[in-house]
Each structure stands twice: as structure tokens, then as C-alpha cells.
Enzyme design. Structure first.
Site: not given
Ligand code: NDP
Length: 309
Positions: A54, A98, A121
Site C-alpha cells: 500500500k 491495518q 477502508d
């Protein structure tokens, strides 16, 4: 029938080129680069790989990225404080924590602490609610990537019966909302569903997000269906690999098992699916590649909306 293989690679590259172009436009016209802050706690090996990709991709596309890597013993309060600091910083456009987080940290509270406008997200309840009401929102990256695969492969969605196997907050549920928005007739199946094969084999579009290697077999697939395989599982047994892969792939897979100790497989049995489906996403090289590309798209989108551009 031999299924057309829908390459995630080409589509992900196309989306990344579009994002890079948008970033150039933002720099030229508005004098800033979108900034993505990624928070990782502990040493989970898979998380390290995902976060690495990412951060690297956002830099390749001309964005600024920050990697906040905290030790495994970091307290809940400290992670919360970092999220709040990132919320308060005007130069940070996207925040991604994460998962999974170490057990002393309350995952739900952390995700809910992220400013919904920076929630790239799409897991914050505000964004989940907006998605279910059909309002503009930041959408979870993996299901958003599935829609891109379908659209960019010219597969009609409206009016189709779409069946999703799996009802997680990350994949199954948002997948259902997005397919509904595209006017599909949607059915969600899960571990308590009766007659699963009968329901699945009615689907023009079948999405598997289960977490079980090769679960979807010929009996689940309607002839001519589009099968989207979201699953990522590792298989280390040559015997299981032989059940999943046909002559076209088995040698390569067995070599991968010898070299790496495992091969990545989806939730669909590719040998059987290739014979029945019209379209199939591969694993690896399918939906997985779209997830990072869609995160990049979300970051630029978040930057634009928050700054009113
Ligand atoms: P979860 O474990 O959160 O959810 C799995 C779902 O599958 C649950 O809803 C569960 O039902 C259902 N399920 C499990 N067993 C069965 C069964 N025997 N019959 C019917 N349904 C079943 O997984 P995720 O949604 O997070 O992930 C699913 C897969 O997608 C995994 O392989 C994961 O690695 C992969 N993934 C891939 C991503 C990518 O970038 N490509 C991103 C995220 C995930 P119930 O709710 O009843 O328990």
C-alpha cells in the site's frame, strides 16, 4: 465451455494509471499531493506485506504516504491517540488501520475513531450506513474492486441474479449493497444457508468470499455464469492441489509448493469452474490486485471531498 479469465492485473494497472493522472492534476491545479497514513501494530507477517504494498503503490502514484509502525505491546490508548492526531492533521487525507490488531486493542473502537471523511477502508459505521442508503461514501476496497472488474469486462449486472457466499463486514455485506446499487437481484448465503448449491447455481454472477480453498465446485455454478473468486487461501498439499488444478496449471502449482512451501488458491475450484463458467477471476492475479488499486482511488476521492474540490 472454457471460461474467459478476467485478469485483475490489467484492470488494476488501468485504475492506477487513472489515479496517477488525477494526482498530477491535483498537484498542478491545487498544489498538493494526497497523503495516506497507514497504521500497523505488531509483526503480523501478512500485514507487513499488505502495508508494504500500500505504501509503495501510493508513492508510485505520486501521493505522500506515512507508515506508522507501532510495537506489538502498544496500548489501546496509544493507538487511539495516534488516530486522533491523524484526524486532526489537515495534510492527512486518508487513514488506514491495518487489521488484525493485537488483542489488547479494541478494533471496533479504533475503526470508529477514524474521521469518516478520512476512512479510506470504508469500515466506519457512517460510511457503512451511507452505502446502505445509496449515498456517496467511501466504499470498502475489495467489493468496490469486484464491481470494477465486472464493469470494465463489460459484464452486465442490472437485472442479473447475483449470489454472494459470505456475509462479512469487509467483503460479503458491502458486496451485496454494491450489487444492489447496480440493480442486480441479490442473494446472500452463509454457513447456515440451506440448499446452498441450489441457490448458487441459479446465479448469473456468483461471488465467493468464504475463506475455504476450492469450496465452490461445479454443482454451485450455473453454466455460463460469471464467477468472482475473492478468497485467498494457502495450500501446501500436493494432493489437494491436484484436486483443484487441471493439466493447464498443475505443474506450475506443484513447483510453487516445492519452492515456497505453499500455493495461493481461492474459494473456487478452478478446474471445475473453468469448465462451467463463462468468466472467472484467477487467484492469484484477480480480485486481490484490485484491493490496493481501489485504496488509492479512495484516497484521492477522500482528498477531493474533504477539500471540496
Ligand atoms: P470471514 O471469515 O470474515 O467470512 C467468511 C464468510 O463465509 C462468513 O460469512 C461465513 O458464514 C461464510 N462461510 C464460511 N464457511 C461457509 C460454508 N461452509 N458455507 C457457506 N458459507 C460459509 O472472511 P472474509 O469475508 O474476511 O474473507 C473471505 C475470503 O476472502 C478469505 O479467503 C479472505 O482471505 C479473502 N479476502 C480477500 C481479499 C482480497 O483482497 N482479495 C480481501 C479480504 C478478504 P457465517 O457468517 O455464517 O460464519
Amino acid at each position: 465451455m472454457t471460461a474467459r479469465i478476467l485478469s485483475g492485473k490489467e484492470i488494476a494497472e488501468q485504475i492506477k494509471r487513472e489515479v496517477a493522472e488525477e494526482v498530477r492534476g491535483l498537484v498542478e491545479k491545487h498544489g498538493f499531493r494526497p497523503c495516506l497514513a497507514v497504521v500497523r501494530v505488531g509483526e503480523d507477517a501478512a500485514s507487513a506485506v499488505y502495508v508494504g504494498s500500500k505504501v509503495k503503490t501510493s508513492e508510485e502514484l505520486g501521493m505522500i504516504s506515512e507508515h506508522h509502525h507501532l510495537p506489538a505491546e502498544t496500548s489501546h490508548k496509544e493507538v487511539l491517540k495516534l488516530v486522533k492526531d491523524l484526524n486532526n492533521r489537515d495534510d492527512v487525507d486518508g487513514i488506514l488501520v491495518q487489521l488484525p490488531l493485537p488483542e489488547q486493542i479494541d478494533e471496533r473502537e479504533i475503526l470508529e475513531a477514524i474521521n469518516p471523511q478520512k476512512d479510506v477502508d470504508g469500515f466506519h459505521p457512517i460510511n457503512v450506513g451511507k452505502l446502505s442508503q445509496g449515498q456517496k461514501s467511501l466504499v470498502p476496497c475489495t467489493p468496490a474492486g469486484v464491481i470494477e472488474i465486472l464493469k470494465r469486462s463489460n459484464i452486465p449486472i442490472a437485472g442479473e441474479h447475483a449470489v454472494i457466499i459470505g456475509r462479512s463486514n469487509i467483503v460479503g455485506k458491502p458486496m451485496a449493497q454494491l450489487l444492489l446499487q447496480e440493480n442486480a437481484t441479490v442473494t446472500i448465503c452463509h454457513s447456515r444457508t440451506k440448499n446452498l448449491a441450489e441457490i448458487a447455481s441459479n446465479a448469473g454472477i456468483l461471488v465467493a468470499a468464504i475463506g475455504r480453498a476450492g469450496f465452490v465446485r461445479a454443482e454451485h455454478i450455473k453454466t455460463g455464469a460469471t464467477v468472482i473468486d475473492v478468497g485467498i487461501n494457502s495450500v501446501s498439499s500436493a494432493e489437494i492441489a491436484k484436486e483443484l488444478f487441471g493439466e493447464d496449471e498443475i505443474e506450475k502449482r506443484l513447483n510453487t509448493i516445492i519452492k515456497r512451501g505453499f500455493t495461493l488458491v481461492g474459494d473456487v475450484n478452478p478446474k471445475e469452474a473453468k469448465e462451467k463458467a463463462a468468466n472467472l477471476t484467477p487467484v492469484p492475479g484477480g480480485v486481490g490486485l484490485l484491493t490496493v488499486a481501489m485504496l488509492m482511488k479512495n484516497t484521492v476521492e477522500a482528498a477531493r471531498r474533504r477539500r471540496g474540490i
